[in-house]
Design a protein around this motif. Structure first.
Motif: not given
Length: 373
Positions: A124-129, A136-139, A339-343, A359-366
């Protein structure tokens, strides 16, 4: 001026990783611009409380049997344990903590079925933040899997960044619950190829726990005392997974300790350990050229019986990553900080050659914590 500009591009992130061994939370600080590694910082492992580990293990064993309320309660408890880990590491890090501006929260994988475009990490990224007061970046894996990628392995670009300047072809082998390899060639483009090699510590740990109550085969002593059942090993290494070309990845439950049911404690440990090494050797058929060197991270590098079997299996130097100054127990957590910084900068987290994504793929939810990243 150029140096000062480069420094302005650097971000200090704290990465969190809960691996398939379920032994605890790894937390590590890394400073990076998302391409190069400027510095690594404090790190620690925080074991799970016995009750939480048991709840997590039960869900991982059969995730489809967990009702939504059970899964939500487990996600909350796991997130709160990660919050405690972050607060503890930052409190004990002194001035180094002040530089951390974002946290990468991998969570724990409870189900991984990329062929169904499904991977589930509870986090739960929102709860951790909200709990830690940091962005926080997750997913991290979802976008890759949704696009048709395997969603694993995911530390390959960090391995590539760390290995800058090392002789190639080079293999970085992570022996966690599942084994995975990053192959780095000697071309100028720094191509990275990655895939899950097969089972690693998970079936060995489960076998040992079943008979002794211990979490792992410490120092490989049970495997060293046993005899490998060669006929059974040959059957296990005949599994269709090993012939399948990469990209490919595994769920923790794709290979289990039940494979050696009927063997003694020591012989089962020896056979499962040989399976891990044999799976790596089978994977070499999918590499462009034999690696000149294997650097091993993950808990498996602490198992002398496994390391000896690996050396015999790959017929090349096999060393723990500490041989080149890396911090093996922190490596995966550092990778998710990287990877968080890359995201947050929109850089790829995975490549066609590492996960099979188109294709090269970014990701993560901030998840914002009410302040600038």
């Amino acid at each position: 001026m150029a140096a000062r500009a480069a420094e302005r591009d650097l971000v200090t992130a704290l990465g969190l990783m809960s691996g398939t061994s379920m032994d605890g939370i790894d937390a590590a600080v890394v400073t990076t611009d998302g391409v190069r590694i400027a510095a690594t910082g404090p790190w620690a492992t925080y074991p799970y409380a016995t009750d939480l580990r048991a709840r997590l293990a039960a869900v991982v064993a059969d995730p489809t049997a967990a009702d939504p309320a059970t899964m939500r309660a487990l996600e909350t408890a796991l997130t709160d344990a990660h919050a405690d880990a972050v607060v503890t590491l930052l409190r004990e890090s002194g001035p180094a903590a002040d530089a951390v501006s974002v946290v990468g929260f991998h969570g724990h994988t409870v189900l991984h079925r990329p062929e169904r475009r499904l991977t589930r990490q509870i986090a739960d990224g929102a709860r951790l933040a909200a709990a830690i007061g940091l962005d926080v970046v997750n997913d991290f894996r979802a976008a890759d899997v949704a696009a048709g990628g395997q969603g694993a392995p995911f530390a390959s670009l960090y391995h590539r960044a760390l290995a800058d300047g090392l002789e190639r072809p080079l293999a970085v082998l992570n022996l966690g619950g599942v084994g995975n390899v990053t192959y780095l060639d000697d071309g100028e483009d720094g191509t990275a190829i990655a895939f899950d090699t097969g089972p690693a510590n998970a079936p060995i740990d489960d076998w040992i726990a079943r008979y002794t109550g211990e979490p792992c085969d410490r120092d490989g002593r049970h495997a060293a005392a046993g005899r490998v059942d060669r006929a059974l090993l040959d059957r296990l290494l005949g599994h269709r997974y090993f012939d399948r070309p990469p990209p490919k990845s595994l769920d923790r439950n794709d290979f289990t300790a039940a494979a050696v049911d009927g063997l003694s404690l020591a012989d089962g440990a020896a056979t499962l350990t040989a399976l891990t090494a044999g799976a790596v050797a089978r994977g070499m058929a999918h590499l462009p050229a034999p690696p000149r060197r294997w650097l091993v991270t993950g808990g498996g590098r602490h198992n002398p019986a496994l390391m000896t079997m690996l050396r015999d299996a790959v017929a090349a130097p096999v060393e723990p990553v500490e041989a080149v100054g890396w911090q093996g127990d922190a490596l995966e957590a550092q990778a998710f900080g990287f990877l968080t910084v890359r995201s947050i900068r929109g850089l790829p987290l995975s490549l066609p050659t590492t996960t099979g994504v188109p294709r090269p793929m970014t990701g993560g939810t901030l998840h914002r914590a009410g302040r600038a990243a």
